[in-house]
Design a protein around this motif. Structure first.
Motif, mmCIF file in Angstrom:
data_model
loop_
_atom_site.group_PDB
_atom_site.id
_atom_site.type_symbol
_atom_site.label_atom_id
_atom_site.label_comp_id
_atom_site.label_asym_id
_atom_site.label_seq_id
_atom_site.Cartn_x
_atom_site.Cartn_y
_atom_site.Cartn_z
ATOM 1 N N PHE A 55 2.776 -65.060 -66.653
ATOM 2 C CA PHE A 55 1.388 -64.615 -66.798
ATOM 3 C C PHE A 55 1.131 -64.160 -68.232
ATOM 4 O O PHE A 55 1.854 -63.329 -68.773
ATOM 5 N N LYS A 56 0.102 -64.692 -68.846
ATOM 6 C CA LYS A 56 -0.169 -64.447 -70.266
ATOM 7 C C LYS A 56 -1.104 -63.267 -70.519
ATOM 8 O O LYS A 56 -1.198 -62.766 -71.635
ATOM 9 N N GLY A 57 -1.826 -62.825 -69.464
ATOM 10 C CA GLY A 57 -2.812 -61.778 -69.659
ATOM 11 C C GLY A 57 -2.214 -60.386 -69.548
ATOM 12 O O GLY A 57 -0.993 -60.186 -69.564
ATOM 13 N N ARG A 58 -3.100 -59.415 -69.423
ATOM 14 C CA ARG A 58 -2.681 -58.026 -69.313
ATOM 15 C C ARG A 58 -2.406 -57.685 -67.855
ATOM 16 O O ARG A 58 -3.081 -58.188 -66.945
ATOM 17 N N VAL A 59 -1.433 -56.814 -67.626
ATOM 18 C CA VAL A 59 -1.091 -56.363 -66.281
ATOM 19 C C VAL A 59 -1.313 -54.853 -66.224
ATOM 20 O O VAL A 59 -0.784 -54.101 -67.048
ATOM 21 N N VAL A 60 -2.107 -54.417 -65.254
ATOM 22 C CA VAL A 60 -2.375 -53.000 -65.054
ATOM 23 C C VAL A 60 -1.800 -52.599 -63.705
ATOM 24 O O VAL A 60 -2.154 -53.183 -62.679
ATOM 25 N N ILE A 61 -0.903 -51.628 -63.717
ATOM 26 C CA ILE A 61 -0.267 -51.138 -62.499
ATOM 27 C C ILE A 61 -0.982 -49.861 -62.075
ATOM 28 O O ILE A 61 -0.974 -48.861 -62.810
ATOM 29 N N ASP A 69 7.333 -44.873 -51.417
ATOM 30 C CA ASP A 69 7.041 -46.198 -50.856
ATOM 31 C C ASP A 69 5.834 -46.858 -51.514
ATOM 32 O O ASP A 69 5.526 -48.015 -51.216
ATOM 33 N N HIS A 70 5.179 -46.161 -52.443
ATOM 34 C CA HIS A 70 4.048 -46.732 -53.174
ATOM 35 C C HIS A 70 4.294 -46.856 -54.681
ATOM 36 O O HIS A 70 3.483 -47.474 -55.367
ATOM 37 N N ALA A 71 5.383 -46.271 -55.151
ATOM 38 C CA ALA A 71 5.548 -46.190 -56.615
ATOM 39 C C ALA A 71 6.960 -46.461 -57.104
ATOM 40 O O ALA A 71 7.200 -46.413 -58.313
ATOM 41 N N SER A 72 7.884 -46.792 -56.216
ATOM 42 C CA SER A 72 9.293 -46.862 -56.612
ATOM 43 C C SER A 72 9.569 -47.902 -57.688
ATOM 44 O O SER A 72 10.435 -47.713 -58.545
ATOM 45 N N ASP A 73 8.857 -49.042 -57.662
ATOM 46 C CA ASP A 73 9.167 -50.135 -58.580
ATOM 47 C C ASP A 73 8.239 -50.205 -59.781
ATOM 48 O O ASP A 73 8.281 -51.166 -60.550
ATOM 49 N N ALA A 74 7.418 -49.185 -59.971
ATOM 50 C CA ALA A 74 6.449 -49.214 -61.070
ATOM 51 C C ALA A 74 7.128 -49.281 -62.433
ATOM 52 O O ALA A 74 6.753 -50.079 -63.296
ATOM 53 N N ALA A 75 8.145 -48.439 -62.640
ATOM 54 C CA ALA A 75 8.786 -48.386 -63.954
ATOM 55 C C ALA A 75 9.481 -49.700 -64.287
ATOM 56 O O ALA A 75 9.395 -50.200 -65.413
ATOM 57 N N ARG A 76 10.191 -50.281 -63.304
ATOM 58 C CA ARG A 76 10.904 -51.540 -63.573
ATOM 59 C C ARG A 76 9.945 -52.679 -63.854
ATOM 60 O O ARG A 76 10.185 -53.510 -64.743
ATOM 61 N N LEU A 81 7.732 -56.446 -67.830
ATOM 62 C CA LEU A 81 6.564 -57.143 -68.373
ATOM 63 C C LEU A 81 6.313 -56.804 -69.841
ATOM 64 O O LEU A 81 5.352 -57.289 -70.431
ATOM 65 N N GLY A 82 7.158 -55.948 -70.403
ATOM 66 C CA GLY A 82 7.085 -55.668 -71.829
ATOM 67 C C GLY A 82 6.412 -54.364 -72.209
ATOM 68 O O GLY A 82 6.348 -54.030 -73.386
ATOM 69 N N GLY A 83 5.888 -53.619 -71.212
ATOM 70 C CA GLY A 83 5.232 -52.357 -71.543
ATOM 71 C C GLY A 83 3.931 -52.563 -72.290
ATOM 72 O O GLY A 83 3.422 -53.684 -72.407
ATOM 73 N N PRO A 84 3.359 -51.476 -72.845
ATOM 74 C CA PRO A 84 2.085 -51.588 -73.560
ATOM 75 C C PRO A 84 2.196 -52.465 -74.800
ATOM 76 O O PRO A 84 3.251 -52.494 -75.426
#
Length: 232
Positions: A55-61, A69-76, A81-84
């Motif tokens: 995916f070439k665009g921006r990703v907003v989590i 159970d809603h946030a465990s994989d956010a950091a990974r 995806l390369g961070g900001p």
């Protein structure tokens, strides 16, 4: 995984993941330049990495609340995806208090936990504010502060898609629990009244667990919601 096309041409994918069957959503805007991940549950990194790899665009989590159970994989996901500025993560500042609770709960359920790395803290109190990283990309989305399940619970309302991601505040036929650490029954009732004011009846409600519904249906059939609106 299930998929649907929402109002405004938004594409929605839903993944049911982790030990508590959490709904993790991926919402892509019509021009394909922005992908939004809502509530990356345990297993989201493995499920979503293949579809977002190119995916070439921006990703907003977006995290509705910081239970494991809603946030465990956010950091990974953010890191992969390369961070900001490519990938940023959003959470209400009041849910930083949930991290240690989530760490313990994750261990209990045999899931991994990593504290989310947050780029944009929401600060709204019992009201509504725009989601800044999405506004920068031309996507109209509001964060509605809906405490009760946790102090920083948020509903994300996408205006053009006519869809609201309610986390564990409002479900089809019921409402979120308030007997966990950080829960507040009175705050939950006030939050439900706020949702009834802010969300039009034709809004698609996409909860953190279970099936989608509409605000109109819940206003008619959800007894707990009706009791909150009536002050009972």
């Amino acid at each position: 995984m299930t998929s649907a096309i929402l109002d405004g041409g938004f594409i929605l994918q839903r993944f049911v993941l982790g030990p508590l069957n959490t709904n993790t959503y991926v919402l892509t805007n019509p021009d394909g330049k922005v992908a939004v991940i809502i509530d990356p549950a345990p297993g989201a990194f493995e499920a979503l990495t293949p579809i977002l790899k190119g995916f070439k665009g921006r990703v907003v989590i977006l995290i509705t609340h910081a239970h494991f159970d809603h946030a465990s994989d956010a950091a990974r996901l953010r890191a992969s995806l390369g961070g900001p500025p490519k990938a940023v993560c959003v959470l209400h500042e009041l849910d930083k208090s949930m991290y240690r609770v989530s760490e313990g709960a994750a261990r209990w359920f045999g899931a991994d936990w990593e504290d989310p790395v947050i780029d944009e803290y929401l600060t709204v109190r019992e009201g509504v504010e725009p989601v800044k990283p999405l506004r920068e990309e031309g996507v109209a989305a509001l964060a509605i502060h809906t405490p009760g399940h946790t102090p920083g619970s948020v509903t994300y309302y996408f205006l053009d898609a006519r869809s609201a991601f309610t986390g564990d505040t409002l479900f089809k036929g019921t409402i979120g629990r308030t007997d966990f650490p950080g829960g507040d029954p009175e705050a939950m009732r006030a939050s439900l009244r706020r949702l009834a004011r802010e969300l039009p009846p034709d809004t698609r409600v996409l909860p953190g667990h279970g099936s989608p519904t509409t605000m109109g249906r819940e206003l008619r059939e959800n007894e707990a919601l009706k009791q909150a609106i009536e002050g009972r």
